[in-house]
Design an enzyme around this catalytic site. Structure first.
Site, mmCIF file in Angstrom:
data_model
loop_
_atom_site.group_PDB
_atom_site.id
_atom_site.type_symbol
_atom_site.label_atom_id
_atom_site.label_comp_id
_atom_site.label_asym_id
_atom_site.label_seq_id
_atom_site.Cartn_x
_atom_site.Cartn_y
_atom_site.Cartn_z
ATOM 1 N N SER A 91 -7.131 -2.915 4.018
ATOM 2 C CA SER A 91 -6.781 -2.100 3.155
ATOM 3 C C SER A 91 -7.267 -2.802 1.561
ATOM 4 O O SER A 91 -6.756 -3.854 1.433
ATOM 5 C CB SER A 91 -5.442 -1.898 3.039
ATOM 6 N N MET A 162 -3.171 10.842 -0.497
ATOM 7 C CA MET A 162 -2.142 11.880 0.490
ATOM 8 C C MET A 162 -0.809 11.680 -0.200
ATOM 9 O O MET A 162 -0.288 10.887 -0.768
ATOM 10 C CB MET A 162 -2.222 11.216 1.864
ATOM 11 N N CYS A 228 -7.400 15.751 16.053
ATOM 12 C CA CYS A 228 -6.670 14.542 15.901
ATOM 13 C C CYS A 228 -6.022 14.001 17.164
ATOM 14 O O CYS A 228 -5.369 15.014 17.934
ATOM 15 C CB CYS A 228 -5.654 14.821 14.606
ATOM 16 N N ASP A 556 -9.903 -0.883 -35.421
ATOM 17 C CA ASP A 556 -8.866 -1.531 -34.834
ATOM 18 C C ASP A 556 -8.821 -2.953 -35.434
ATOM 19 O O ASP A 556 -8.044 -3.545 -35.599
ATOM 20 C CB ASP A 556 -8.812 -1.507 -33.267
#
Length: 586
Positions: A91, A162, A228, A556
């Site tokens: 992952s 998800m 699935c 800035d």
């Protein structure tokens, strides 16, 4: 990792190594050929190598896979491979170390990269890299991840964001498979679709001549529920037949109460027979209580079923129970759907808080028309003037619904195929490409446009006044080199345009150049930005964003000296390419 951390499950509630092997043996006997150890993080379990070794002894088990965050992978993978692991998923949601630390709340990016390279060195083909794509976080890294597959045998799997408890899911954060694919094809139009197995959860593609490939897990926009074949057992022993389902059956409790193998098979079979044909849809899932897998520490088992378990009803012989209840179940579901409609609900969609039948019919029609296009927001006060607002992503065919409105609300439109009649609505100007025919904001579909070389140049002027201008010229600002920092900000701004301007496409830029010069006559910084790409849409917005960000950065860095600073002349200077022809400001 949530800001508040996670509460770990007490060790006494977790499956022991022996219980894991007992359940695995049962599933393999019933035909399971692949087991994945995931989590949580499986590699923090001290006996994980021993568990793999015992799984490897099960006759009939062909694949032992592991999904990991990769931090401990380089250290443990040689032993895991020797024990029997023959597939690896890692992952990794970003290739930027600072982003990585932000999302996981600890260092370790270099360890993950080391783990990926160790897996390729040990001969894993492919090494799968799982990347959850979230708008505003990492969708700008899609091309970088694809490039990652050029020289390494990786399968980078882009996963749609998800909904789970605690992850603050929001539809606007989700980047759909088609949007990702469009972005990648703008850079690599030669991208090839690869064949896949019937039960595969991924749609796979490959850039010719790249060692690796990419895939898309389209759980939200194009679910694959019908094919699935996965079952999951949580670390605390609960069986889940659907990742997005809230129902769980505790196999641990049955094991510890002395249930026989036959009884366990029957319990599992009953759970499998209740597996629905598809999940409830992203909006309904986001409202459900469904504990996230990532919080279940530290090992979760995933069991793909044999293909014959995918039948609806499932194969009754495989699980040792009858399927006579299926016609009754189907009839029951039909009644539930009918009741849901009568109660002003549509399965898989939002509750519609309106009272009049005409409004209900109108909204149902609009939901059906936009179900695959986008996101609908419904007015919550039923007593107020009826209005529906939809943000639509792409056109789809009209949907015919057997109901008619007695009266059309002002400013709304309703059509049926039978009557082919519509109430009058205000039409958008033909010159505004980012509004649809009903005057609502929409993203332009550029899919049918030809690719061409596009270039745009934009400019801006920042008037500083004598004192600030002199300090910039002498490089005496306390914040640092104003021109160098503004140049970098402009380049970054060009690359982030699609995140800052809502309806802009995510364009793969081939070149960005930002130059800043000093105009002594006006005591000003003159900014000049050019952007180039080869694609279907222009880069004017990228050039203008670069000029604007560079100008704001100058302001800035100088505002501590004076606030009498004027930003002016932010404008497009020229553009080339595209169907509307070239433009050059005199």
């Amino acid at each position: 990792m949530p800001e508040e951390g996670v509460q770990l499950t007490p060790k006494s509630e977790l499956l022991t190594a022996q219980e894991i092997i007992t359940l695995a043996r049962l599933f393999v006997k019933e035909g399971v050929e692949k087991i994945r150890l995931t989590g949580g993080e499986p590699l923090i379990r001290p006996d994980v190598v021993d568990i793999v070794g015992q799984l490897n002894k099960l006759e009939g088990l062909k694949t032992i896979a592991i999904t990991t965050n990769g931090i401990n992978l380089a250290r443990l993978l040689p032993r895991l491979k020797e024990a029997g692991v023959n597939a690896v998923n890692i992952s990794l949601d970003t290739l930027v170390p600072a982003k990585y630390e932000f999302v996981v709340r600890r260092k370790g990016f270099h360890k993950v990269m080391e783990g990926i390279h160790k897996a390729t060195e040990l001969g894993y083909r492919p090494v799968k890299v799982n990347c959850v794509v979230m708008r505003g976080f990492n969708e700008d890294e899609l091309l970088g991840f694809v490039e990652f597959t050029k020289d390494l045998p990786l399968d980078v799997r882009f996963i749609e964001y998800m909904p789970f408890d605690g992850n603050k899911w929001n539809f606007k954060k989700m980047v759909s498979y088609k949007e990702m694919l469009d972005t990648i094809k703008q850079r690599w139009p030669e991208l090839e679709k690869l064949p896949c197995e019937a039960s595969s959860t991924a749609k796979s593609y490959k850039v010719p001549h790249f060692q690796g490939q990419i895939s898309f897990i389209t759980s939200m926009s194009e679910h694959f529920c019908g094919s699935c074949n996965r079952l999951r057992i949580t670390a605390d022993g609960n069986l889940k037949v659907c990742l997005f389902g809230s129902s769980e059956v505790s196999l641990r409790d049955h094991l510890r109460s002395g249930a026989s193998q036959e009884e366990l098979v029957e319990i599992i079979g009953a759970a499998v027979s209740r597996k629905k044909k598809q999940h409830a849809g992203m909006f309904n899932i986001s409202q459900m209580k469904n504990r996230p897998m990532i919080l279940i520490e530290p090992v979760l088992l995933s069991f793909p079923l044999r293909q014959d378990a995918l039948q609806y009803p499932p194969n009754s012989k495989q699980w040792g129970h009858t399927s006579s209840h299926w016609p009754t179940l189907r009839a029951s579901l039909s009644k539930q759907m009918e009741k849901a409609l009568l109660k002003n609900k549509l399965p898989g969609q939002l509750i519609l808080p309106v009272s009049h039948p005409e409004q209900q019919c109108y909204i149902r029609t609009r939901i059906l028309q936009t179900q695959l296009r986008g996101f609908c927001v419904f007015q919550e006060d039923p007593s107020s003037t009826f209005d529906t607002k939809c943000l639509e992503a792409s056109p789809v065919g009209q949907v015919s619904v057997d109901c008619q409105l007695k009266e059309a609300s002002p400013g709304s439109e309703f059509c049926t195929r039978d009557s082919a009649s519509c109430s009058d609505v205000p039409r958008a100007s033909d010159n505004l490409t980012h509004t649809d025919e009903e005057g609502r904001a929409t993203m332009v579909d550029v899919g049918g446009k030809p690719d061409s070389r596009r270039r745009a140049v934009a400019g801006a002027v920042v008037r500083l006044g004598e004192k600030a201008f002199g300090m910039v010229r002498q490089n005496q600002m306390k914040k640092g080199d104003v021109l160098a920092v503004a140049q970098i900000a402009g380049i970054q701004g060009a690359k982030l345009t699609s995140q800052l301007i809502p309806l802009c496409h995510n364009i793969p830029l081939s070149h960005v150049e930002v130059s800043l010069s000093l105009d002594e006559a006006r005591c000003a910084v003159v900014i000049h930005c050019s952007c180039q790409t080869w694609g279907k849409t222009g880069v004017e917005m990228e050039a203008l964003t670069a000029a604007s960000l560079a100008a704001l950065t100058v302001y800035d860095m100088c505002k501590a000296v004076t606030h009498d600073i004027v930003i002016e002349e932010v404008k497009l200077l020229s553009k080339t390419g595209g169907q509307r022809g070239d433009f050059s400001r005199a």
